[in-house]
Design an enzyme around this catalytic site. Structure first.
Site, PDB file in Angstrom:
ATOM      1  CG  ASP A  44       1.743 -21.098  -3.057  1.00  0.00           C
ATOM      2  OD1 ASP A  44       2.177 -22.032  -2.354  1.00  0.00           O
ATOM      3  OD2 ASP A  44       0.797 -21.228  -3.853  1.00  0.00           O
ATOM      4  CE1 TYR A 100      -2.836 -27.209  -5.585  1.00  0.00           C
ATOM      5  CE2 TYR A 100      -1.364 -26.901  -7.443  1.00  0.00           C
ATOM      6  CZ  TYR A 100      -1.611 -27.430  -6.194  1.00  0.00           C
ATOM      7  OH  TYR A 100      -0.657 -28.171  -5.558  1.00  0.00           O
ATOM      8  NE  ARG A 151       4.907 -27.201   5.402  1.00  0.00           N
ATOM      9  CZ  ARG A 151       3.888 -27.967   5.031  1.00  0.00           C
ATOM     10  NH1 ARG A 151       2.826 -28.078   5.802  1.00  0.00           N
ATOM     11  NH2 ARG A 151       3.933 -28.622   3.888  1.00  0.00           N
TER      12      ARG A 151
END
Length: 369
Positions: free
Chosen positions: A78, A154, A32
């Site tokens: 990812d 996660y 980003r």
């Protein structure tokens, strides 16, 4: 099928061979902080739209290499693709971290887990092959996965966490469930990375992003043991070429000696570790010696150019005299950040970093003969 490699500095350093400069690449280098990445992500419509589209994943992987003379590319993907393929329903809201629709918090949910069909991750392997072709031999391509423990964090929390309360509750209250989940995760990670290697990855990295949140005994039992289980199953070579294996545990400096026993070629270090001391402990000589990777604090990239250069020099100098024997292996360093690059980083500062690494590391080799 693939073009010959023109710059093998990164792979040579992984194998503890002498190089003419210290190779550099950055965790999250495709991301980003680059305006061109943000434009492509807007085109794709979502993060998963980007990651699951071969053309987009190829484009963003190559974007930083168009700007900077980096020594390796890393697959754009990812760490949570595996649990997504297990049916947990991964999504990313703009400006937020990953979330799972179905968290794994009880015996019934753990019982349903199994190593996913790798065909569900075909988009990743197609991207690996596409990127490798598009690189055209410019630099090597690194594949990666989250570690079994990081995936479990996660999967149980359902998202990122500040206190890891849910996953640690399972770890302490139902260690049997945690061990079952970690075993499935480890076998999944091994299959996933081996398929990336078959698709064209020239090195593979395990990101143990949350290993450092564990108590000492728990780290050995629930993180390190399952990283070891992954490494034991990984291909050592493909098509006659050695595939280096890299392991990075954020907060892992406490366990350097134990990690030094891992069956891998490279240990990644965060910014809390002194490279010279790490070199003396695990990176110097002997059968378990490792190449070391790291470990500039990513926030250095918000300083002015002169300070960035000075901090780069400090990291390179802390590792010490570069290995320069062309016939024998010896201590080697791969320059990287101590964690992923911040999305707010000015792109021009990355250029300063890469240039400083190449310039000073070449100078060090000239001075040391």
């Amino acid at each position: 099928m693939f073009a010959p490699l023109q710059n093998d500095t990164f792979l040579r350093a992984c194998m503890r061979q002498a190089t003419d400069h210290t190779p550099v690449w950055l965790m999250r280098q495709a991301g980003r902080y680059l305006p061109e990445y943000r434009a492509t992500r807007a085109q794709a419509g979502s993060f998963m739209g980007l990651a699951t589209n071969t053309d987009y994943a190829t484009e963003v992987t190559l974007q930083p290499l168009e700007r900077y003379p980096l020594d390796a590319a890393i697959l754009f993907s990812d760490i949570l693709t595996i649990p997504d393929a297990m049916g947990l329903g991964l999504s990313f809201a703009l400006g937020e971290g990953p979330k799972f629709a179905h968290a794994v918090r009880d015996e019934a949910a753990v019982a349903k887990l199994e190593v996913p069909d790798m065909n569900k991750l075909r988009y990743v392997f197609d991207a690996v092959t596409s990127i490798r072709k598009a690189l055209n031999g410019r630099v090597p391509l690194i594949g990666f996965s989250g570690s079994p423990w990081t995936l479990a964090c996660y999967m149980v929390e359902g998202a990122g966490s500040d206190d890891y309360r849910l996953v640690k509750t399972m770890l302490y209250q139902r260690p049997d469930l945690m061990h079952r989940m970690l075993a499935i995760n480890a076998d999944s990670v091994a299959a996933y990375l081996n398929t990336q290697i078959e698709a064209g990855a020239q090195a593979v990295m395990i990101f143990d992003s949350w290993g450092g949140v564990l108590a000492d005994a728990a780290f050995h039992e629930f993180s390190l043991a399952y990283t070891r289980r992954v490494l034991a199953q990984l291909k050592r070579e493909h098509d006659g070429v050695v595939i280096p294996r890299l392991v990075f545990t954020k907060g892992g400096g406490l366990w350097l000696e134990a990690m030094g026993q891992l069956d891998c070629e490279v240990l990644g270090l965060d910014w809390t570790v002194n490279l010279g001391q790490a070199r003396a402990r695990v990176g110097e000589n002997g059968p378990n010696a490792k190449a070391l990777q790291g470990n500039l604090d990513p926030n250095v990239l918000f300083a002015n150019p002169a300070q960035i250069e000075a901090e780069v020099v400090k990291v390179l100098d802390s590792f010490g005299r570069p290995h320069n024997d062309p016939k024998n292996p010896g201590p080697t360093h791969i320059f990287n950040l101590g964690h992923g690059i911040s999305q707010h980083t000015p792109p021009e500062n990355v250029e300063i970093l890469v240039s400083a690494v190449h310039t000073h590391s070449r100078r060090m080799r000239t001075v040391t003969g």
